[in-house]
Design a protein around this motif. Structure first.
Motif, mmCIF file in Angstrom:
data_model
loop_
_atom_site.group_PDB
_atom_site.id
_atom_site.type_symbol
_atom_site.label_atom_id
_atom_site.label_comp_id
_atom_site.label_asym_id
_atom_site.label_seq_id
_atom_site.Cartn_x
_atom_site.Cartn_y
_atom_site.Cartn_z
ATOM 1 N N GLY A 1 0.824 -1.195 0.000
ATOM 2 C CA GLY A 1 0.000 0.000 0.000
ATOM 3 C C GLY A 1 0.861 1.248 0.000
ATOM 4 N N THR A 2 0.184 2.385 -0.108
ATOM 5 C CA THR A 2 0.847 3.687 -0.126
ATOM 6 C C THR A 2 0.213 4.577 0.930
ATOM 7 O OG1 THR A 2 1.119 3.446 -2.523
ATOM 8 C CG2 THR A 2 1.523 5.631 -1.594
ATOM 9 N N ALA A 3 1.052 5.148 1.800
ATOM 10 C CA ALA A 3 0.584 6.038 2.865
ATOM 11 C C ALA A 3 0.343 7.444 2.310
ATOM 12 C CB ALA A 3 1.622 6.075 3.981
ATOM 13 N N PRO A 4 -0.349 8.294 3.080
ATOM 14 C CA PRO A 4 -0.603 9.671 2.637
ATOM 15 C C PRO A 4 0.673 10.454 2.305
ATOM 16 C CG PRO A 4 -1.988 9.149 4.506
ATOM 17 C CD PRO A 4 -1.038 7.992 4.333
ATOM 18 N N ASP A 5 1.793 10.114 2.952
ATOM 19 C CA ASP A 5 3.059 10.803 2.646
ATOM 20 C C ASP A 5 3.753 10.210 1.413
ATOM 21 O OD1 ASP A 5 4.127 8.401 3.506
ATOM 22 O OD2 ASP A 5 5.307 9.267 5.141
ATOM 23 N N HIS A 6 3.045 9.336 0.702
ATOM 24 C CA HIS A 6 3.511 8.680 -0.530
ATOM 25 C C HIS A 6 4.565 7.607 -0.292
ATOM 26 C CE1 HIS A 6 1.085 11.508 -2.750
ATOM 27 N NE2 HIS A 6 1.686 12.503 -2.125
ATOM 28 N N SER A 7 4.819 7.261 0.972
ATOM 29 C CA SER A 7 5.727 6.145 1.238
ATOM 30 C C SER A 7 4.972 4.844 0.987
ATOM 31 C CB SER A 7 6.263 6.206 2.669
ATOM 32 O OG SER A 7 5.205 6.091 3.597
ATOM 33 N N LYS A 8 5.677 3.906 0.409
ATOM 34 C CA LYS A 8 5.069 2.618 0.063
ATOM 35 C C LYS A 8 5.591 1.541 1.011
ATOM 36 C CE LYS A 8 4.532 3.694 -4.833
ATOM 37 N NZ LYS A 8 3.099 3.620 -4.984
ATOM 38 N N PHE A 9 4.783 0.512 1.168
ATOM 39 C CA PHE A 9 5.259 -0.637 1.938
ATOM 40 C C PHE A 9 4.914 -1.920 1.196
ATOM 41 C CE2 PHE A 9 0.876 -0.939 3.296
ATOM 42 C CZ PHE A 9 0.693 -2.295 3.532
ATOM 43 N N GLU A 10 5.726 -2.925 1.433
ATOM 44 C CA GLU A 10 5.458 -4.303 1.017
ATOM 45 C C GLU A 10 5.784 -5.166 2.215
ATOM 46 O OE1 GLU A 10 7.359 -5.748 -2.501
ATOM 47 O OE2 GLU A 10 6.048 -4.585 -3.801
ATOM 48 N N LEU A 11 4.841 -5.997 2.616
ATOM 49 C CA LEU A 11 5.007 -6.802 3.820
ATOM 50 C C LEU A 11 4.676 -8.261 3.531
ATOM 51 C CD1 LEU A 11 5.492 -6.761 6.926
ATOM 52 C CD2 LEU A 11 3.030 -6.382 7.170
ATOM 53 N N PRO A 12 5.695 -9.140 3.572
ATOM 54 C CA PRO A 12 5.401 -10.569 3.422
ATOM 55 C C PRO A 12 4.680 -11.083 4.670
ATOM 56 C CG PRO A 12 7.791 -10.144 3.372
ATOM 57 C CD PRO A 12 7.105 -8.862 3.715
ATOM 58 N N ILE A 13 3.629 -11.860 4.453
ATOM 59 C CA ILE A 13 2.797 -12.365 5.547
ATOM 60 C C ILE A 13 2.482 -13.837 5.300
ATOM 61 C CG2 ILE A 13 0.562 -12.141 6.749
ATOM 62 C CD1 ILE A 13 0.479 -9.225 5.822
ATOM 63 N N CYS A 14 2.393 -14.580 6.372
ATOM 64 C CA CYS A 14 1.906 -15.963 6.320
ATOM 65 C C CYS A 14 0.699 -16.025 7.255
ATOM 66 C CB CYS A 14 2.990 -16.922 6.783
ATOM 67 S SG CYS A 14 2.467 -18.641 6.733
ATOM 68 N N VAL A 15 -0.427 -16.534 6.748
ATOM 69 C CA VAL A 15 -1.649 -16.635 7.542
ATOM 70 C C VAL A 15 -2.090 -18.094 7.594
ATOM 71 C CG1 VAL A 15 -4.050 -15.888 7.805
ATOM 72 C CG2 VAL A 15 -2.391 -14.359 6.747
ATOM 73 N N ILE A 16 -2.450 -18.535 8.769
ATOM 74 C CA ILE A 16 -3.058 -19.856 8.932
ATOM 75 C C ILE A 16 -4.520 -19.624 9.292
ATOM 76 C CG2 ILE A 16 -3.048 -22.051 10.165
ATOM 77 C CD1 ILE A 16 -0.062 -21.433 10.835
ATOM 78 N N PHE A 17 -5.403 -19.992 8.374
ATOM 79 C CA PHE A 17 -6.833 -19.886 8.615
ATOM 80 C C PHE A 17 -7.352 -21.229 9.107
ATOM 81 C CE2 PHE A 17 -6.496 -16.651 5.170
ATOM 82 C CZ PHE A 17 -7.079 -15.578 5.817
ATOM 83 N N THR A 18 -8.184 -21.210 10.144
ATOM 84 C CA THR A 18 -8.946 -22.386 10.557
ATOM 85 C C THR A 18 -10.379 -22.139 10.114
ATOM 86 O OG1 THR A 18 -7.523 -22.739 12.476
ATOM 87 C CG2 THR A 18 -9.680 -23.834 12.491
ATOM 88 N N ILE A 19 -10.925 -23.086 9.362
ATOM 89 C CA ILE A 19 -12.270 -22.950 8.807
ATOM 90 C C ILE A 19 -13.133 -24.082 9.345
ATOM 91 C CG2 ILE A 19 -13.623 -22.897 6.673
ATOM 92 C CD1 ILE A 19 -10.920 -21.946 5.326
ATOM 93 N N GLU A 20 -14.228 -23.694 9.988
ATOM 94 C CA GLU A 20 -15.158 -24.665 10.545
ATOM 95 C C GLU A 20 -16.575 -24.281 10.135
ATOM 96 O OE1 GLU A 20 -13.375 -26.100 14.647
ATOM 97 O OE2 GLU A 20 -13.355 -23.904 14.527
ATOM 98 N N ASN A 21 -17.299 -25.243 9.609
ATOM 99 C CA ASN A 21 -18.684 -25.018 9.168
ATOM 100 C C ASN A 21 -18.803 -23.835 8.209
ATOM 101 O OD1 ASN A 21 -19.652 -27.163 10.833
ATOM 102 N ND2 ASN A 21 -19.516 -25.780 12.577
ATOM 103 N N GLY A 22 -17.825 -23.692 7.326
ATOM 104 C CA GLY A 22 -17.868 -22.664 6.296
ATOM 105 C C GLY A 22 -17.497 -21.263 6.751
#
Length: 143
Positions: free
Chosen positions: A105-126
């Motif tokens: 994304g890009t902040a109001p001051d025009h600085s950009k970020f890139e953030l590597p993320i790993c997510v573990i989702f648990t899904i139950e009953n949809g």
């Protein structure tokens, strides 16, 4: 012997269907995220879900759907072009999907970020009942 083979074959198909359903759910989740449809995204969670997220503090934090909407609405104000690019999904059993992604994304001051993320989702009953996100919340500028 034939009944055993048929029974095992049916169990494999059931797991494939469950995994496929979970993968579709996660795909829909990121479509909502990238369109900034926070209410639709939050409705994919249970009434209250467990989160591990460095931005929420340490340990497991319970969040309601409204808290999810509020969190991402605020984040979206800071980063109007907030976007997640899914790199890979890894099904794990019939209740879990691991997602490797890069958030940007890009902040109001025009600085950009890139953030590597790993997510573990648990899904139950949809519904997503656990969202455990792992990323480095350390700001290099603070060194």
């Amino acid at each position: 012997m034939i009944f055993i083979l048929i029974g095992c074959n049916n169990q494999t198909k059931e797991k494939t269907i469950t995994t496929s359903t979970n993968e579709k759910l996660v795909q829909q989740y990121f479509e909502h995220f990238n369109k900034h449809e926070w209410t639709k995204m939050a409705n994919m969670y249970g009434e209250t879900s467990d989160f591990k997220d460095p931005s929420l503090g340490q340990g497991i934090v319970k969040q309601t759907r409204q808290q999810i909407i509020d969190k991402y609405s605020e984040l979206n104000k800071v980063f109007p072009d907030l976007h997640d690019q899914v790199i890979q999904t890894y099904p794990s059993g019939d209740k879990h999907i691991i997602v490797e992604l890069v958030s940007s994304g890009t902040a109001p001051d025009h600085s950009k970020f890139e953030l590597p993320i790993c997510v573990i989702f648990t899904i139950e009953n949809g519904l997503i009942t656990k969202d455990f996100s792992y990323f480095d919340n350390f700001d290099e500028k603070e060194q």
